[in-house]
Design a protein around this motif. Structure first.
Motif, PDB file in Angstrom:
ATOM      1  N   GLU A  23      21.473 -13.893  -1.170  1.00 55.38           N
ATOM      2  CA  GLU A  23      20.147 -13.777  -0.562  1.00 55.38           C
ATOM      3  C   GLU A  23      19.194 -14.676  -1.333  1.00 55.38           C
ATOM      4  O   GLU A  23      18.729 -14.336  -2.416  1.00 55.38           O
ATOM      5  N   PHE A  24      18.952 -15.844  -0.768  1.00 56.79           N
ATOM      6  CA  PHE A  24      18.043 -16.803  -1.385  1.00 56.79           C
ATOM      7  C   PHE A  24      17.480 -17.708  -0.298  1.00 56.79           C
ATOM      8  O   PHE A  24      18.052 -17.832   0.782  1.00 56.79           O
ATOM      9  N   ALA A  25      16.345 -18.308  -0.601  1.00 56.07           N
ATOM     10  CA  ALA A  25      15.744 -19.313   0.273  1.00 56.07           C
ATOM     11  C   ALA A  25      15.969 -20.656  -0.398  1.00 56.07           C
ATOM     12  O   ALA A  25      15.930 -20.761  -1.622  1.00 56.07           O
ATOM     13  N   SER A  26      16.243 -21.679   0.394  1.00 55.70           N
ATOM     14  CA  SER A  26      16.564 -22.974  -0.179  1.00 55.70           C
ATOM     15  C   SER A  26      15.838 -24.074   0.584  1.00 55.70           C
ATOM     16  O   SER A  26      15.857 -24.098   1.809  1.00 55.70           O
ATOM     17  N   SER A  27      15.206 -24.977  -0.162  1.00 54.00           N
ATOM     18  CA  SER A  27      14.394 -25.996   0.512  1.00 54.00           C
ATOM     19  C   SER A  27      14.223 -27.221  -0.372  1.00 54.00           C
ATOM     20  O   SER A  27      14.534 -27.198  -1.558  1.00 54.00           O
ATOM     21  N   PHE A  45      15.052 -26.793  -4.374  1.00 52.79           N
ATOM     22  CA  PHE A  45      15.132 -25.507  -5.065  1.00 52.79           C
ATOM     23  C   PHE A  45      15.774 -24.431  -4.206  1.00 52.79           C
ATOM     24  O   PHE A  45      15.569 -24.378  -2.993  1.00 52.79           O
ATOM     25  N   ALA A  46      16.516 -23.546  -4.865  1.00 50.32           N
ATOM     26  CA  ALA A  46      17.038 -22.325  -4.262  1.00 50.32           C
ATOM     27  C   ALA A  46      16.329 -21.172  -4.956  1.00 50.32           C
ATOM     28  O   ALA A  46      16.373 -21.063  -6.190  1.00 50.32           O
ATOM     29  N   THR A  47      15.648 -20.336  -4.178  1.00 50.88           N
ATOM     30  CA  THR A  47      14.817 -19.277  -4.732  1.00 50.88           C
ATOM     31  C   THR A  47      15.515 -17.929  -4.639  1.00 50.88           C
ATOM     32  O   THR A  47      15.855 -17.467  -3.552  1.00 50.88           O
ATOM     33  N   PHE A  48      15.703 -17.311  -5.789  1.00 49.48           N
ATOM     34  CA  PHE A  48      16.313 -15.996  -5.915  1.00 49.48           C
ATOM     35  C   PHE A  48      15.261 -15.014  -6.440  1.00 49.48           C
ATOM     36  O   PHE A  48      14.348 -15.409  -7.159  1.00 49.48           O
ATOM     37  N   ALA A  49      15.393 -13.735  -6.111  1.00 46.19           N
ATOM     38  CA  ALA A  49      14.510 -12.706  -6.656  1.00 46.19           C
ATOM     39  C   ALA A  49      14.627 -12.703  -8.180  1.00 46.19           C
ATOM     40  O   ALA A  49      15.693 -13.021  -8.733  1.00 46.19           O
ATOM     41  N   ASP A  50      13.521 -12.364  -8.849  1.00 49.54           N
ATOM     42  CA  ASP A  50      13.489 -12.354 -10.316  1.00 49.54           C
ATOM     43  C   ASP A  50      14.672 -11.604 -10.919  1.00 49.54           C
ATOM     44  O   ASP A  50      15.291 -12.070 -11.870  1.00 49.54           O
ATOM     45  N   ASN A  51      14.986 -10.446 -10.357  1.00 47.60           N
ATOM     46  CA  ASN A  51      16.044  -9.608 -10.930  1.00 47.60           C
ATOM     47  C   ASN A  51      17.449 -10.108 -10.597  1.00 47.60           C
ATOM     48  O   ASN A  51      18.438  -9.496 -10.988  1.00 47.60           O
ATOM     49  N   LYS A  52      17.546 -11.227  -9.903  1.00 47.55           N
ATOM     50  CA  LYS A  52      18.852 -11.814  -9.554  1.00 47.55           C
ATOM     51  C   LYS A  52      19.176 -13.034 -10.412  1.00 47.55           C
ATOM     52  O   LYS A  52      20.217 -13.665 -10.243  1.00 47.55           O
ATOM     53  N   THR A  82      13.298 -25.036 -13.130  1.00 47.30           N
ATOM     54  CA  THR A  82      12.672 -24.016 -12.286  1.00 47.30           C
ATOM     55  C   THR A  82      11.292 -24.423 -11.782  1.00 47.30           C
ATOM     56  O   THR A  82      10.621 -25.275 -12.349  1.00 47.30           O
ATOM     57  N   TYR A  83      10.916 -23.732 -10.727  1.00 45.93           N
ATOM     58  CA  TYR A  83       9.536 -23.637 -10.269  1.00 45.93           C
ATOM     59  C   TYR A  83       9.289 -22.143 -10.170  1.00 45.93           C
ATOM     60  O   TYR A  83      10.035 -21.432  -9.492  1.00 45.93           O
ATOM     61  N   GLU A  84       8.284 -21.635 -10.889  1.00 48.79           N
ATOM     62  CA  GLU A  84       8.004 -20.204 -10.894  1.00 48.79           C
ATOM     63  C   GLU A  84       6.520 -19.973 -10.643  1.00 48.79           C
ATOM     64  O   GLU A  84       5.680 -20.691 -11.166  1.00 48.79           O
ATOM     65  N   TRP A  85       6.190 -18.989  -9.833  1.00 46.78           N
ATOM     66  CA  TRP A  85       4.820 -18.700  -9.468  1.00 46.78           C
ATOM     67  C   TRP A  85       4.542 -17.216  -9.682  1.00 46.78           C
ATOM     68  O   TRP A  85       5.444 -16.454 -10.024  1.00 46.78           O
ATOM     69  N   HIS A  86       3.304 -16.833  -9.464  1.00 47.30           N
ATOM     70  CA  HIS A  86       2.916 -15.431  -9.623  1.00 47.30           C
ATOM     71  C   HIS A  86       3.409 -14.642  -8.430  1.00 47.30           C
ATOM     72  O   HIS A  86       2.701 -14.442  -7.459  1.00 47.30           O
ATOM     73  N   GLY A  87       4.628 -14.211  -8.490  1.00 51.61           N
ATOM     74  CA  GLY A  87       5.242 -13.467  -7.404  1.00 51.61           C
ATOM     75  C   GLY A  87       6.687 -13.200  -7.752  1.00 51.61           C
ATOM     76  O   GLY A  87       7.136 -13.508  -8.853  1.00 51.61           O
ATOM     77  N   ASP A  88       7.398 -12.625  -6.828  1.00 51.40           N
ATOM     78  CA  ASP A  88       8.799 -12.316  -7.090  1.00 51.40           C
ATOM     79  C   ASP A  88       9.661 -13.484  -6.665  1.00 51.40           C
ATOM     80  O   ASP A  88       9.773 -13.789  -5.486  1.00 51.40           O
TER      81      ASP A  88
END
Length: 156
Positions: A23-27, A45-52, A82-88
């Protein structure tokens, strides 16, 4: 059924990660910040939830690129991670994965900033000959970390 684990890391092997699940978003993102972070046409980037996401070796260093985001990289070799923002979510650089095809992008973002020549890359001449490449490779010593986890690095 076991959970998929996607592994990856920086070029020198000082920083390694594991991303759990499918379960990830990729773009790919064409914004100027992504272009500058990667030094390329776009950030992928492929975006995974923080806890993943877990860091299995080393620590990521960060550059705070805006008031809402930071960008992670290896302090030893400079690989963007990484690219990390204020969110999950942690967006992991697709090229840093051991098997990038398993997290391939399915959309483009910020296309108004797309570098114009991106649209014609597929028209570039392909150099089929390998003149001189074989001779260069004989002398090549590759210090890049392999595309799999290792217990120690660099090799002893």
């Amino acid at each position: 059924m076991s959970e998929t684990i996607h592994t990856g890391g920086c070029q020198c092997g000082a920083v390694r990660f594991k991303a759990h699940g499918d379960e990830f978003a990729s773009s790919i993102c064409h914004c100027r910040m992504c272009q500058k972070q990667t030094g390329g046409y776009f950030g992928a980037f492929a975006t995974f939830a923080d806890n993943k996401v877990e860091w299995s070796r080393g620590e990521v260093s960060y550059f705070v690129s805006s008031n809402i985001a930071k960008r992670g990289f290896c302090k030893d070799c400079g690989t963007p991670l990484t690219y990390e923002w204020h969110g999950d979510g942690v967006s992991l650089a697709i090229g840093a994965f051991d098997d990038p095809d398993k997290v391939a992008p399915n959309k483009q973002l910020a296309t108004k900033s797309r570098i114009q020549s991106f649209d014609t890359l597929h028209k570039l001449k392909v150099r089929e000959d390998t003149y001189g490449v074989e001779q260069s490779c004989v002398k090549l010593q590759n210090f890049q970390h392999p595309d799999h986890d290792t217990t120690t690095w660099p090799k002893e």
